[in-house]
Structure formats: structure tokens, C-alpha cells
Design an enzyme around this catalytic site. Structure first.
Site, PDB file in Angstrom:
ATOM      1  N   ARG A  26       0.844  -1.196   0.000  1.00 50.35           N
ATOM      2  CA  ARG A  26       0.000   0.000   0.000  1.00 50.35           C
ATOM      3  C   ARG A  26       0.877   1.243   0.000  1.00 50.35           C
ATOM      4  O   ARG A  26       1.738   1.394   0.869  1.00 50.35           O
ATOM      5  CB  ARG A  26      -0.902   0.014   1.230  1.00 50.35           C
ATOM      6  CG  ARG A  26      -1.808  -1.196   1.346  1.00 50.35           C
ATOM      7  CD  ARG A  26      -2.920  -1.148   0.321  1.00 50.35           C
ATOM      8  NE  ARG A  26      -3.768  -2.335   0.440  1.00 50.35           N
ATOM      9  CZ  ARG A  26      -4.808  -2.562  -0.354  1.00 50.35           C
ATOM     10  NH1 ARG A  26      -5.119  -1.699  -1.313  1.00 50.35           N
ATOM     11  NH2 ARG A  26      -5.527  -3.647  -0.196  1.00 50.35           N
ATOM     12  N   LYS A  34      27.701  18.396 -21.030  1.00 51.36           N
ATOM     13  CA  LYS A  34      27.820  18.214 -19.586  1.00 51.36           C
ATOM     14  C   LYS A  34      27.948  16.737 -19.213  1.00 51.36           C
ATOM     15  O   LYS A  34      27.027  16.127 -18.675  1.00 51.36           O
ATOM     16  CB  LYS A  34      26.608  18.813 -18.851  1.00 51.36           C
ATOM     17  CG  LYS A  34      26.802  18.910 -17.349  1.00 51.36           C
ATOM     18  CD  LYS A  34      25.580  18.491 -16.546  1.00 51.36           C
ATOM     19  CE  LYS A  34      25.343  17.038 -16.395  1.00 51.36           C
ATOM     20  NZ  LYS A  34      26.305  16.216 -15.670  1.00 51.36           N
ATOM     21  N   GLU A  67      30.624   9.352 -17.967  1.00 54.66           N
ATOM     22  CA  GLU A  67      30.296   9.652 -19.370  1.00 54.66           C
ATOM     23  C   GLU A  67      31.514  10.177 -20.119  1.00 54.66           C
ATOM     24  O   GLU A  67      31.716   9.868 -21.301  1.00 54.66           O
ATOM     25  CB  GLU A  67      29.141  10.664 -19.422  1.00 54.66           C
ATOM     26  CG  GLU A  67      27.812  10.050 -18.990  1.00 54.66           C
ATOM     27  CD  GLU A  67      26.769  11.056 -18.521  1.00 54.66           C
ATOM     28  OE1 GLU A  67      25.638  10.614 -18.257  1.00 54.66           O
ATOM     29  OE2 GLU A  67      27.072  12.255 -18.383  1.00 54.66           O
ATOM     30  N   SER A 125      18.883  12.853  -1.762  1.00 54.22           N
ATOM     31  CA  SER A 125      18.747  12.043  -2.975  1.00 54.22           C
ATOM     32  C   SER A 125      19.420  12.768  -4.124  1.00 54.22           C
ATOM     33  O   SER A 125      19.136  13.935  -4.386  1.00 54.22           O
ATOM     34  CB  SER A 125      17.265  11.828  -3.301  1.00 54.22           C
ATOM     35  OG  SER A 125      17.130  11.528  -4.675  1.00 54.22           O
ATOM     36  N   ASP A 129      20.213  17.426 -14.146  1.00 53.83           N
ATOM     37  CA  ASP A 129      19.276  18.286 -14.879  1.00 53.83           C
ATOM     38  C   ASP A 129      19.159  19.658 -14.220  1.00 53.83           C
ATOM     39  O   ASP A 129      19.055  20.678 -14.905  1.00 53.83           O
ATOM     40  CB  ASP A 129      17.892  17.627 -14.962  1.00 53.83           C
ATOM     41  CG  ASP A 129      17.908  16.377 -15.833  1.00 53.83           C
ATOM     42  OD1 ASP A 129      18.702  16.330 -16.788  1.00 53.83           O
ATOM     43  OD2 ASP A 129      17.124  15.448 -15.553  1.00 53.83           O
ATOM     44  N   GLY A 132      13.748  12.156  -2.821  1.00 56.95           N
ATOM     45  CA  GLY A 132      13.147  11.504  -3.989  1.00 56.95           C
ATOM     46  C   GLY A 132      13.576  12.138  -5.287  1.00 56.95           C
ATOM     47  O   GLY A 132      14.722  12.561  -5.445  1.00 56.95           O
TER      48      GLY A 132
HETATM   49  N1  LIG Z   1      26.488  14.526  -2.879  1.00 58.58           N
HETATM   50  C1  LIG Z   1      26.564  15.766  -3.386  1.00 58.58           C
HETATM   51  N2  LIG Z   1      26.898  16.812  -2.598  1.00 58.58           N
HETATM   52  C2  LIG Z   1      26.970  18.057  -3.078  1.00 58.58           C
HETATM   53  N3  LIG Z   1      26.742  18.380  -4.362  1.00 58.58           N
HETATM   54  C3  LIG Z   1      26.401  17.394  -5.217  1.00 58.58           C
HETATM   55  C4  LIG Z   1      26.303  16.035  -4.782  1.00 58.58           C
HETATM   56  N4  LIG Z   1      25.934  15.275  -5.851  1.00 58.58           N
HETATM   57  C5  LIG Z   1      25.803  16.129  -6.886  1.00 58.58           C
HETATM   58  N5  LIG Z   1      26.091  17.401  -6.522  1.00 58.58           N
HETATM   59  C6  LIG Z   1      26.078  18.611  -7.358  1.00 58.58           C
HETATM   60  O1  LIG Z   1      25.319  18.379  -8.537  1.00 58.58           O
HETATM   61  C7  LIG Z   1      26.148  18.469  -9.696  1.00 58.58           C
HETATM   62  C8  LIG Z   1      25.720  17.430 -10.710  1.00 58.58           C
HETATM   63  O2  LIG Z   1      25.771  16.153 -10.109  1.00 58.58           O
HETATM   64  P1  LIG Z   1      26.404  14.860 -10.813  1.00 58.58           P
HETATM   65  O3  LIG Z   1      27.802  15.089 -11.137  1.00 58.58           O
HETATM   66  O4  LIG Z   1      26.068  13.717  -9.911  1.00 58.58           O
HETATM   67  O5  LIG Z   1      25.574  14.814 -12.179  1.00 58.58           O
HETATM   68  P2  LIG Z   1      25.019  13.578 -13.003  1.00 58.58           P
HETATM   69  O6  LIG Z   1      25.882  12.385 -12.774  1.00 58.58           O
HETATM   70  O7  LIG Z   1      24.820  14.041 -14.376  1.00 58.58           O
HETATM   71  O8  LIG Z   1      23.624  13.358 -12.296  1.00 58.58           O
HETATM   72  P3  LIG Z   1      22.280  12.692 -12.854  1.00 58.58           P
HETATM   73  O9  LIG Z   1      22.253  11.342 -12.238  1.00 58.58           O
HETATM   74  O10 LIG Z   1      21.213  13.595 -12.320  1.00 58.58           O
HETATM   75  O11 LIG Z   1      22.360  12.672 -14.355  1.00 58.58           O
HETATM   76  C9  LIG Z   1      27.570  18.293  -9.176  1.00 58.58           C
HETATM   77  O12 LIG Z   1      28.493  18.946  -9.997  1.00 58.58           O
HETATM   78  C10 LIG Z   1      27.495  18.943  -7.799  1.00 58.58           C
HETATM   79  O13 LIG Z   1      27.594  20.345  -7.912  1.00 58.58           O
HETATM   80 MG   LIG Z   2      23.559  13.203 -15.870  1.00 57.72          MG
END
Ligand SMILES: Nc1ncnc2c1ncn2[C@@H]1O[C@H](COP(=O)(O)OP(=O)(O)OP(=O)(O)O)[C@@H](O)[C@H]1O
Ligand SMILES: [Mg+2]
Length: 308
Positions: free
Chosen positions: A29, A184, A189, A249, A255, A290
Site C-alpha cells: 500500500r 555536460k 560519461e 537524494s 538536470d 526523492g
Molecule cells: N552529494 C553531493 N553533494 C553536493 N553536491 C552534489 C552532490 N551530488 C551532486 N552534486 C552537485 O550536482 C552536480 C551534478 O551532479 P552529478 O555530477 O552527480 O551529475 P550527473 O551524474 O549528471 O547526475 P544525474 O544522475 O542527475 O544525471 C555536481 O556537480 C554537484 O555540484
Molecule cells: Mg547526468
């Protein structure tokens, strides 16, 4: 007011549930239920609008779920530019397990897309009016790997700055022609793209700068989660540490980062400052539980903190 267009080739309806515990067979649920329009480009548009901009969303939409997705875009006051397809728009499901605090994410691959359908999408983009076009996300089955390179060509012909956040072959094949304005990649990647192991910030910075020097992209923003990120561009390389936050999370960080960085660029800020604004948005997204994207007040607070 800055106006962008976003492109989402494989959008989702994001459904969120909360259950006490994941157990097989029994009915679980759910105490909470929410529906949001999603997929990379649409998420970017949602954050861009929160920051005070306008965003038109180009996306593929099909079946009864496509109609529901259109309605969700209306609820979020996004400008819709759907391209109709025969297949059904996918539904992605995120289950939050309250007892363990775990997230379970179910992500289908999306509907098969025909050649006529993806060509129709390119035709729609040939009519777009915007300064920036931001494409984010995977390509659904049937769309060729060089699809984003075709989009880049259309953008270049129209004087539109093309920004891309994708991975794997879709990212690699995007860079066969025109220099993209901004890509980005995260660390993984970028490793896939260059075929090298990048185990330090310096190695990531060097790899990013090589892409700029080779004329593949004008700017490469490499995000590295809690390790911050690296920006390579005409002015050289810049490293910024992440803003320390209590992570709830990490979903939506990429994005949120991209929406904020493009917002700052579109409003005339310097690339490094735009990069810092993006980092604040990524950290702000990590604060929300989330699948929630970043909130503007969190972003501004963290940005002010990082700028001291
Ligand atoms: N645990 C964290 N603490 C602080 N800042 C974070 C953390 N995780 C992500 N960020 C911030 O968010 C930005 C983007 O996160 P990340 O590098 O994880 O992107 P991503 O791998 O493309 O994520 P997604 O899974 O949303 O595609 C990072 O450059 C950082 O500034
Ligand atoms: Mg990403």
C-alpha cells in the site's frame, strides 16, 4: 525573460510511491502518490521556469500515456511542442521504501520510434525560435546514434546555441560535425567518451580541454558529484569544489545543474559564474528527497554561500 527550447526524445511520466517495506507477492500500500512530467529535457525546462525563464518543450508523445504527459506539461505551465508517435510514452516508477530509506527506480527503455517520426522531430526543430536549445537524455529505440549531430547541424544553421547532456553512443556521435556550445558529461560519461580512465580532477580537466581544443565543443562542464566539477572552455580550465550539503537524494542533480548553468549563460553571466550557479543548483537538488528537482531558494542560498 530568457527563453530556451528543450528536446526530450525519450520523455517519461514519473510516478512516485512510498511504501513501508518492499516485499514480494503482498499488496504494497502506497501512502503517497505523485505524477510528474519527466525525462532530461523536460526536467531542465521545469527548473528553468522555476528560475524565472520561459521554456518550450520539444518531445515525442504517443498513446494514451502521451496524452497524459501533455496534460502534465500544461499543469507545469510548460510550452508544449509534441511530436506525435505511434508508440506509447513510457512511465518511470520510483518507489521510496520508508523503513530502509532506499529508492527503487523502474525505468523502461521507451517506445520504438520510426524513421518518419524522428524525421518529423527534426522538421519541427527547423521551425524553432530560441537562443538556446538544450537536449538531455537517452535516445529511444529506432532513433539513429547520430541524431544529436543532425540536431546540432540544424541549430548551427539557425544560429542557436546547442547544449547536450547525454551518454554513450548518442553523445559520442553528436560530435562528428559542428562544435556543440556546451556538453555536460559526468565523470563516467567522459571516460566512455574518451575511452580513458580519468581517476583525478586533473585527468578529467585535461580530457575536457582536449575536446575544446579539437573543436568538438566550445565548453565542457564535467560534473563529479560530491567532488564538484571542472569547466573547460576558451578561457582554459577551472575547477570548483562541490558545495557541501546533507545529501538526501542525488536524483535530478544533473538536470538541475544544466538548467541553472544555461539560465545564467542566457542572462549574460560569465561561463565560470554560470558554472558556479549550476553547481549550486546541483547541490540544491541533492537536498530535496526523492525525484524532486532543485528549489530556487535553496539554489540562491547555496550560490551566495559558494561565492563568498
Ligand atoms: N552529494 C553531493 N553533494 C553536493 N553536491 C552534489 C552532490 N551530488 C551532486 N552534486 C552537485 O550536482 C552536480 C551534478 O551532479 P552529478 O555530477 O552527480 O551529475 P550527473 O551524474 O549528471 O547526475 P544525474 O544522475 O542527475 O544525471 C555536481 O556537480 C554537484 O555540484
Ligand atoms: Mg547526468
Amino acid at each position: 525573460m530568457p527563453t530556451i527550447a528543450t528536446l526530450t526524445m525519450n520523455p517519461t511520466i514519473d510516478v512516485d510511491y512510498s511504501v513501508d517495506r518492499m516485499v514480494p507477492t503482498r499488496k504494497l500500500r502506497s501512502t503517497r502518490e505523485s505524477y510528474d512530467p519527466g525525462g532530461g529535457g523536460i526536467n531542465v525546462a521545469r527548473v528553468f521556469v522555476r528560475l524565472g525563464g520561459n521554456a518550450s518543450c520539444y518531445y515525442l508523445s504517443g498513446g494514451a500515456t502521451g496524452v497524459a504527459l501533455d496534460g502534465l506539461l500544461d499543469l507545469h505551465q510548460l510550452v508544449r511542442r509534441p511530436v506525435r508517435i505511434a508508440g506509447s510514452t513510457r512511465i518511470a516508477c520510483n518507489v521510496h521504501e520508508i523503513e530502509q530509506g532506499e529508492e527503487f527506480r523502474f525505468v523502461p527503455e521507451g517506445p520504438a520510434v520510426s524513421q518518419a517520426e524522428w524525421l518529423a522531430c527534426l522538421s519541427a526543430l527547423e521551425q524553432s525560435e530560441c537562443d538556446y536549445l538544450v537536449a538531455s537524455g537517452s535516445l529511444p529505440p529506432g532513433v539513429p546514434e547520430d541524431f544529436y549531430a543532425r540536431v546540432a547541424r540544424i541549430a548551427a544553421e539557425r544560429g542557436i546555441k546547442f547544449v547536450l547532456d547525454s551518454s554513450g553512443a548518442a553523445l559520442r556521435e553528436s560530435m562528428s560535425g559542428e562544435a556543440l556550445h556546451l556538453i555536460k558529461p559526468n565523470q563516467v560519461e567522459l571516460e566512455q567518451l574518451t575511452g580513458r580512465t580519468l581517476d583525478s580532477t586533473d585527468a578529467a580537466a585535461a580530457a575536457a580541454m582536449e575536446l575544446v581544443t579539437a573543436g568538438k565543443a566550445e565548453m565542457v562542464a564535467v560534473t563529479m558529484g560530491s567532488d564538484g566539477g571542472v569547466l573547460a572552455g576558451p578561457g582554459g580550465v577551472q575547477h570548483l569544489p562541490a558545495i557541501q550539503v546533507e545529501a538526501k537524494s542525488a536524483v535530478g542533480a544533473g538536470d538541475s545543474f544544466l538548467a541553472a548553468m544555461v539560465y545564467a549563460l542566457a542572462t549574460g553571466r560569465e561561463p565560470v559564474d554560470a558554472f558556479r550557479y549550476g553547481m549550486a543548483a546541483g547541490s540544491a537538488a541533492v537536498l530535496t528527497p526523492g525525484t524532486d528537482l532543485c528549489r530556487k531558494d535553496d539554489l540562491e542560498r547555496l550560490y551566495a554561500q559558494a561565492s563568498v
